[in-house]
Scaffold this motif. Structure first.
Motif, PDB file in Angstrom:
ATOM      1  N   VAL A 320       0.822  -1.203   0.000  1.00 23.13           N
ATOM      2  CA  VAL A 320       0.000   0.000   0.000  1.00 23.13           C
ATOM      3  C   VAL A 320       0.869   1.272   0.000  1.00 23.13           C
ATOM      4  N   ASN A 442      -4.290  -4.084   6.833  1.00 23.86           N
ATOM      5  CA  ASN A 442      -4.958  -4.472   8.073  1.00 23.86           C
ATOM      6  C   ASN A 442      -3.947  -5.127   9.015  1.00 23.86           C
ATOM      7  N   ASN A 470      -6.181  -0.235  10.463  1.00 22.78           N
ATOM      8  CA  ASN A 470      -5.566  -0.230   9.148  1.00 22.78           C
ATOM      9  C   ASN A 470      -4.388   0.716   9.150  1.00 22.78           C
ATOM     10  N   THR A 472      -3.049   2.481   6.967  1.00 20.65           N
ATOM     11  CA  THR A 472      -3.120   3.741   6.230  1.00 20.65           C
ATOM     12  C   THR A 472      -3.699   4.873   7.076  1.00 20.65           C
TER      13      THR A 472
END
Lengths: 521, 457
Positions: A320, A442, A470, A472
């Motif tokens: 990510v 996650n 999470n 992010t």
């Protein structure tokens, strides 16, 4: 994934999970039985010298290494590497006040890697026999199909400086009886702490490792690393109510480390946590304010950040973070480092397992993502330089990008201020392990010592619970950073692609505006 | 190559050396295996790793004290050094009257009848292994155009020879093969996130591996269903555990049947022998003699024959698991559950642990409640051995009236193992033995989800 040897690693759909663990070699049979540990060294005489690591050049001369590299390149590979290793693990387990076993393990052999474009060939031999090594070189080299082979460059001996040097590394300079005596002192302290303590298990583990790595670009580097760890698990029993607590001490330390760091403290620590949990209640389920204690709490940065910065996921765009360089990825009060130069750190070294010098990487600067963690292969394929993060479990494994000591830097709040600021939340004093799915971000952490906070006060212990979120957005929710940075040097063990590697983790006390807390209430 | 006879001679001679060096008892385990891993990415070979791996572990007993040594270095001078060290280590601890190799026992199970060695797999060419990986990757991509990447499809196999000798005259050996094909599909989701779905097949025999097409398709399905998750609130709900999630749970709680934990009163099952703790639908079996079982072996780490053990029979606790040492200490017999690698001392573990197949289809289970959470993914940690408490990060599907409403992630699922065992209302008919621990789907009446907010009331 980062794990604790006292908690099982489930066998389920974890193929992509990356772990941080606490055992010295958690990969070895972390089975249903629970406690696993690795072997430790045993010296019967007490005299230093009986257990020293041999010089690897006694087994393998420079000419022989050059010969193997040439054989490895014969099918046309672009790059070849030889990694030779001699490792001694020693273990002692004291259970029910008795020595259950004293273990001594040798891992010794040579791994050969050939790279051709994006392709990797790897082979190893549990041996220094040149016939076997030439065959391994041929097998690894067969990944290339071009036919004509190049020649390795002359070796340039690495001038890398060690971040610290142990004068008398504990694993090879403390006799087995002395290691056992440390275990007995921990056991006595745990049992003596409270009459409710019903079981105590003390595990000693140490590792002495010497390796040399040489490659066709002319690299020749050698290093040695020494890890020591003393772990205690205490169980408190009150009727049918059973609870356990843990304590640990060690690092890359000198033989006299325990003279100034009394081992009794971890017995008391384990017993106190176990007895305290007898009155524990389940945590409140839901999303709310959470404070995570310093030191081992750094498992958070390891899972939320570290794994997603590793160069393989960046190159292949499976992380990510691959598109987030230069972006705000954490609150502006957050700075994160990966630093293989931490004194006595569990993830510290002179050179990584590819021969690259140790370094301190400032990967997140005031919340902005500034860098990734590169090994040789992924750096080469993306036009970057290795950041000294190419690591491997042993000569039986190929190197992959890994963390070293990863930590969140200290801030300005005192831990007391942070706890006082929480109206209704959870204080996580100790964590078991954590894991992350790097694709979605996650993550989860297992809280093994937690307390309910009300109106700025600690009001009671909670039973083990899981935090999830999470990556992010969790780091954006850090609202206070303590001034009490501590780097855990004792027990971090990170798992990835089936390879376990010692790492350090660290952080100051941190407050999150909200994290999802598992619970039944 | 080292021949099977040379391995037997090595094991036997090392035991004899230990006796001459002063051990009154000793046993030796030698592992010799050929390992292969091939990985493909975007249709091309990404990695090939192969090696022949070896190691020897020696337990030496001197007057009730134990020393253990192991090494990957099998040169004669290295072995001689190890033997001396093992005997020296066995002088440090204290006398333990229960330490030692097992008393003479019956013959081990005939390895041939257990069917652990596949000559076709042992002779399989590298090209065919890589083709299976390429086919699985292609199947994942072809199944659904939302699959944007396949992150490393791996075929791995092992051909191992295990040899065990001890000072009571036992000398046993068997060969076994195993193969594994695994892939992981990725789909792009919003916010730069990706959803991953993995699927693998693992068997002793090549012909029994599930097809590359199935492996790829299942991985793609598992990823695609997780697209676009929606938060849910904190609540108590019925949980349908995917077979992988159920297997992970039973792998964790099987530690409560470990005879050592029972003996030390460290297990929450300590006082439960003969009691009904689970639903009538639950029977839990450990089976070391399952034909072609991924974790089957003719003898255990003590050299004793393996066997089939029923741990739970229709919810009633029937058996705890023992190795020779703990059995002696607890005054009972070994159940053949000593597990041991060349570099570890024996400890109690399970083989082919599984919940017996049930009768419910997954469709029936999805429809059993007006609403339920179908748990399909979990974090790595969350089980507490002393209490059986269960608290895991989870992801899966929100189901209403048997239909998928949306994907869910970012939650935890919590409960307690004893309550969960008692609360199993349906057992699936989908048991598929792959790897060492397996379960069909399980439907549990109620667990707690932590999601948005805190629970009302």
């Amino acid at each position: 994934m980062l794990s604790d040897p006292l908690f099982d690693i489930s066998s389920g759909p974890l193929s992509r999970r990356e772990f941080l663990g606490r055992s010295l070699m958690a990969g070895v049979g972390a089975a249903a039985a629970g406690l696993t540990w690795d072997a430790l060294t045993a010296r019967e005489s007490g005299a230093a010298g009986g257990n020293q690591l041999p010089e690897l050049t006694k087994f393998l001369s420079r000419d022989q290494v050059a010969d193997i590299l040439k054989a490895a390149l014969s099918a046309g590979g672009e790059f070849a590497e030889v990694y030779a290793e001699y490792t001694i693990n020693t273990g002692i387990r004291l259970d029910e006040k008795k020595v259950k076993s004293i273990d001594y393990n040798i891992l010794s052999g040579v791994g050969i890697r050939v790279i051709d474009g994006e392709q990797v060939g790897y082979a190893y031999a549990d041996s220094y026999d040149m016939t076997e090594l030439r065959e391994a070189a041929r097998v690894a080299g067969a990944i290339a199909k071009k036919g004509a082979g190049g020649s390795p460059k002359p070796f340039q001996v690495s001038k890398a400086k060690a971040p610290f040097t142990l004068m008398s590394p504990l694993p090879v300079n403390l006799a087995e009886q002395a290691k056992l005596e440390l275990c007995r002192r921990v056991d006595g302290a745990a049992r003596g702490h409270d009459a409710k303590i019903s079981q105590v298990t003390v595990v000693w583990g140490d590792q002495a490792k010497r390796f040399l790595v040489a490659n066709s670009l002319g690299t020749w580097a050698e290093d040695e690393q020494y890890l020591s760890r003393l772990t205690c698990q205490a169980q408190a029993l009150d009727g049918a109510n059973r609870q356990s607590g843990t304590g640990r001490l060690g690092g890359q330390v000198e033989a006299n480390f325990f003279e100034t760091n009394p081992p009794e403290q971890i017995g008391v620590r384990a017993a106190t946590a176990a007895v305290g949990k007898l009155a524990a209640k389940p945590a409140r389920a839901g999303k709310y304010e959470v404070v995570i204690g310093n030191g081992w709490g750094g498992v958070l940065a390891h899972e939320c950040f570290g794994h997603s910065l590793e160069g393989d996921g960046i190159r292949q765009k499976t992380s990510v973070r691959a598109t987030q360089l230069g972006q705000q990825v954490a609150a502006t009060i957050v700075d994160i480092y990966d630093d293989s130069t931490v004194p006595n750190g569990r993830g510290s070294f002179k050179v990584d397992d590819e021969g690259t010098s140790s370094q301190k990487s400032h990967v997140v600067d005031k919340g902005i993502l500034r860098g990734y963690l590169w090994d040789f292969l992924n750096a080469r394929l993306t036009g970057n330089n290795s950041s000294g993060n190419g690591r491997r479990n042993s000569y039986r494994d190929y190197p992959i990008p890994r963390m070293t000591n990863t930590y969140i830097a200290g801030g300005s709040s005192t831990p007391e201020e942070i706890i006082k600021s929480v109206a209704n939340g959870l204080y996580c004093k100790d964590l078991g392990g954590g894991s992350v799915d790097p694709a979605s971000g996650n993550f989860s952490f297992f809280v093994t010592e937690g307390y309910q906070l009300e109106k700025g006060e600690i009001v009671g212990a909670v039973t083990n619970t899981t935090l999830t979120g999470n990556a992010t957005d969790a780091m954006m929710k850090i609202v206070m950073v303590g001034n009490d940075l501590q780097i855990d040097r004792v027990s971090g063990n990170c798992g990835k692609e089936g390879q376990w590697k010692p790492v350090g983790v660290g952080q100051p006390t941190l407050k999150f505006s909200e994290i999802t807390v598992g619970g039944v209430a | 190559m080292i021949s099977d006879k040379e391995l037997r001679d090595l094991a036997h001679e090392t035991v004899e050396m230990a006796r001459k060096a002063g051990a009154d008892q000793a046993d030796v385990l030698v592992e010799y295996s050929r390992v292969f891993t091939g990985r493909v990415r975007d249709g091309k070979t990404d990695l090939i790793k192969q090696a022949t791996r070896r190691g020897l572990g020696l337990r030496a007993f001197v007057g009730g004290r134990t020393g253990f040594v192991s090494s990957s270095d099998l040169r004669p001078d290295s072995i001689a050094m190890l033997v001396d060290r093992a005997v020296a280590l066995a002088t440090i601890g204290e006398m333990d009257p229960h330490a030692g190799i097992p008393e003479a026992s019956g013959a081990s199970n005939a390895a041939d009848s257990l069917d652990l060695f596949d000559s076709e797999l042992a002779g399989l060419a590298t090209d065919r292994k890589l083709k299976m990986a390429r086919d699985a990757e292609a199947a994942a991509r072809d199944h659904d155009k939302r699959v944007t990447q396949v992150d490393g499809t791996t075929f791995s196999d092992t051909l191992a020879t295990i040899t065990l000798a001890n000072s009571a005259g036992r000398l046993d050996q068997y060969r076994a093969t195993s193969a594994n094909l695994f892939t992981l599909a990725l789909c792009d989701d919003s916010g730069g996130k990706q959803r991953s779905g993995g699927y693998g097949t693992s068997r002793r025999f090549l012909k029994e591996l599930e097809s590359p097409e199935k492996v790829g398709t299942e991985a793609a399905r598992a990823a695609v269903v997780m697209l676009g998750p929606v938060p849910i609130s904190t609540r108590k709900v019925p949980i349908l555990m995917h077979s992988d999630i159920a297997a992970a749970w039973l792998g964790a709680f099987s530690g409560a049947f470990n005879g050592e934990q029972i003996f030390k009163k460290a297990s929450y099952l300590t006082e439960k022998m003969g009691q009904k703790i689970g639903s009538d639908l639950v029977s839990l079996v450990d089976d070391g003699v399952m034909k072609r079982g991924p974790a089957t072996a003719p003898f255990d780490g003590d050299g004793l024959p393996t066997q089939r053990n029923v741990l739970l029979d229709a919810g009633v606790v029937k058996t705890f698991l023992y190795d020779a040492y703990i059995a002696r200490k607890a005054g009972t017999r070994s159940t053949g559950n000593a597990q041991r690698g060349y570099d570890t001392t024996p400890g109690i573990g399970t083989r082919n642990l599984h919940i017996l197949n049930g009768t419910s289809t997954i469709e029936e289970m999805l429809k059993a409640y007006p609403a339920l959470f179908y748990m399909r993914d979990q974090g790595a940690f969350g089980y507490t051995p002393t209490t059986g408490d269960y608290s895991y990060q989870a992801a899966g599907l929100w189901i209403e009236n048997g239909q998928v409403v949306h994907a869910v992630d970012g939650i935890t699922v919590a409960g307690n193992t004893l309550q969960m065992l008692a609360g199993i209302v349906k057992v699936g008919n989908d048991l598929n033995i792959q790897g060492g621990t397996n379960s069909p789907h399980l439907l549990i009446d109620e667990m707690t989800i932590s999601g948005e907010g805190t629970q009302a009331g």
